[in-house]
Write a protein that holds these residues in place. Sequence first.
Motif, PDB file in Angstrom:
ATOM      1  N   VAL A  35       3.777  -6.157  -6.430  1.00  0.00           N
ATOM      2  CA  VAL A  35       4.298  -6.633  -5.145  1.00  0.00           C
ATOM      3  C   VAL A  35       4.151  -8.143  -5.086  1.00  0.00           C
ATOM      4  CG1 VAL A  35       3.812  -4.479  -3.914  1.00  0.00           C
ATOM      5  CG2 VAL A  35       2.103  -6.321  -3.914  1.00  0.00           C
ATOM      6  N   TRP A  42       8.631  -8.195  -1.513  1.00  0.00           N
ATOM      7  CA  TRP A  42       9.332  -7.309  -2.429  1.00  0.00           C
ATOM      8  C   TRP A  42       8.339  -6.484  -3.240  1.00  0.00           C
ATOM      9  CZ3 TRP A  42       7.347  -8.710  -7.026  1.00  0.00           C
ATOM     10  CH2 TRP A  42       7.144 -10.067  -7.316  1.00  0.00           C
ATOM     11  N   MET A  43       8.887  -5.478  -3.886  1.00  0.00           N
ATOM     12  CA  MET A  43       8.143  -4.724  -4.880  1.00  0.00           C
ATOM     13  C   MET A  43       9.006  -4.649  -6.126  1.00  0.00           C
ATOM     14  SD  MET A  43       8.483  -0.778  -3.583  1.00  0.00           S
ATOM     15  CE  MET A  43       7.817  -0.205  -5.150  1.00  0.00           C
ATOM     16  N   ILE A  99      11.182  -4.959   0.338  1.00  0.00           N
ATOM     17  CA  ILE A  99      10.520  -3.814   0.974  1.00  0.00           C
ATOM     18  C   ILE A  99      11.165  -3.493   2.317  1.00  0.00           C
ATOM     19  CG2 ILE A  99       8.338  -2.917   1.864  1.00  0.00           C
ATOM     20  CD1 ILE A  99       6.887  -4.627  -0.207  1.00  0.00           C
ATOM     21  N   GLN A 100      11.453  -4.526   3.109  1.00  0.00           N
ATOM     22  CA  GLN A 100      12.076  -4.295   4.407  1.00  0.00           C
ATOM     23  C   GLN A 100      13.466  -3.676   4.244  1.00  0.00           C
ATOM     24  OE1 GLN A 100      13.008  -7.801   6.736  1.00  0.00           O
ATOM     25  NE2 GLN A 100      12.538  -6.729   8.635  1.00  0.00           N
ATOM     26  N   THR A 157       3.663  -0.955 -10.796  1.00  0.00           N
ATOM     27  CA  THR A 157       4.228  -1.523  -9.575  1.00  0.00           C
ATOM     28  C   THR A 157       3.599  -2.878  -9.283  1.00  0.00           C
ATOM     29  OG1 THR A 157       4.600   0.678  -8.627  1.00  0.00           O
ATOM     30  CG2 THR A 157       4.607  -1.178  -7.101  1.00  0.00           C
ATOM     31  N   ARG A 195      14.604  -1.941   1.785  1.00  0.00           N
ATOM     32  CA  ARG A 195      14.488  -0.560   1.284  1.00  0.00           C
ATOM     33  C   ARG A 195      14.173   0.402   2.403  1.00  0.00           C
ATOM     34  NH1 ARG A 195      13.580   2.858  -2.919  1.00  0.00           N
ATOM     35  NH2 ARG A 195      11.771   4.260  -2.848  1.00  0.00           N
ATOM     36  N   ALA A 228       4.027  -9.812   0.894  1.00  0.00           N
ATOM     37  CA  ALA A 228       3.241  -8.682   0.388  1.00  0.00           C
ATOM     38  C   ALA A 228       2.073  -9.243  -0.398  1.00  0.00           C
ATOM     39  CB  ALA A 228       4.098  -7.780  -0.494  1.00  0.00           C
ATOM     40  N   ILE A 249       5.118   3.462   0.638  1.00  0.00           N
ATOM     41  CA  ILE A 249       6.372   3.392  -0.097  1.00  0.00           C
ATOM     42  C   ILE A 249       6.940   4.797  -0.188  1.00  0.00           C
ATOM     43  CG2 ILE A 249       7.436   2.793  -2.313  1.00  0.00           C
ATOM     44  CD1 ILE A 249       5.079   0.769  -2.623  1.00  0.00           C
TER      45      ILE A 249
END
Length: 201
Positions: free
Chosen positions: A129, A141-142, A152-153, A127, A155, A170, A194
């Motif tokens: 970020v 983002w990831m 991320i937001q 993973t 998701r 991030a 997450i």
Amino acid sequence: VGLGYTTLCNAHGFLWTQANGMQPLESLGNKGNRASTISGDGLVAAGFAQGNFNRTPAHWTTSDQLGVTPDMDDVGEYHGSNFDGSILVGTRNGEAMFQENGVETTIPKLNPGWNGNATAISNSGGTVVGFDSPGFGGEAWMWNPVTGTMGIQSRLLGLGVAGVPQLDFATAVSDDGTVAVGHSFFANAWIVEIPPGPIAK
């Protein structure tokens, strides 16, 4: 690790240990070096050297303080690594990237035309970020090999999580890739767990 000045305009990346104190890392590029991150085992340091146009990604082995000659025409820097330093993450020429054992891969952007920045990686390397930025503000983002790049937001909102704040940048991820932290453009800090899903650990 960090940056120290030997003269007014001569910045060196440095390594500090309790046993040996502050030691200069090899000066790379056009001087102006900084070590911004170090692997969990302490064997690899990374950051930037001054290239022909701006900062250029650079890294060193701490056992001998020697560096790898950077590409002087590239613009960017390394921001993080996994535990053993086999994977480095950062930005190069406006693209988020990770380098694993010398092979570099570009991480796809969420926002074409913005600058991509990879800032941290889980210890397993599963993973990453980071954030895309147009110059001011950004979108956190990831990325992982299963899902690709995800905001991320977006998701969290898509999963029905209420009260999600603006997630601009991030900056770190937990060793197992399940928790990310960062801040907004106006410096409000955030931490997110997450949620379950097809996440590579």
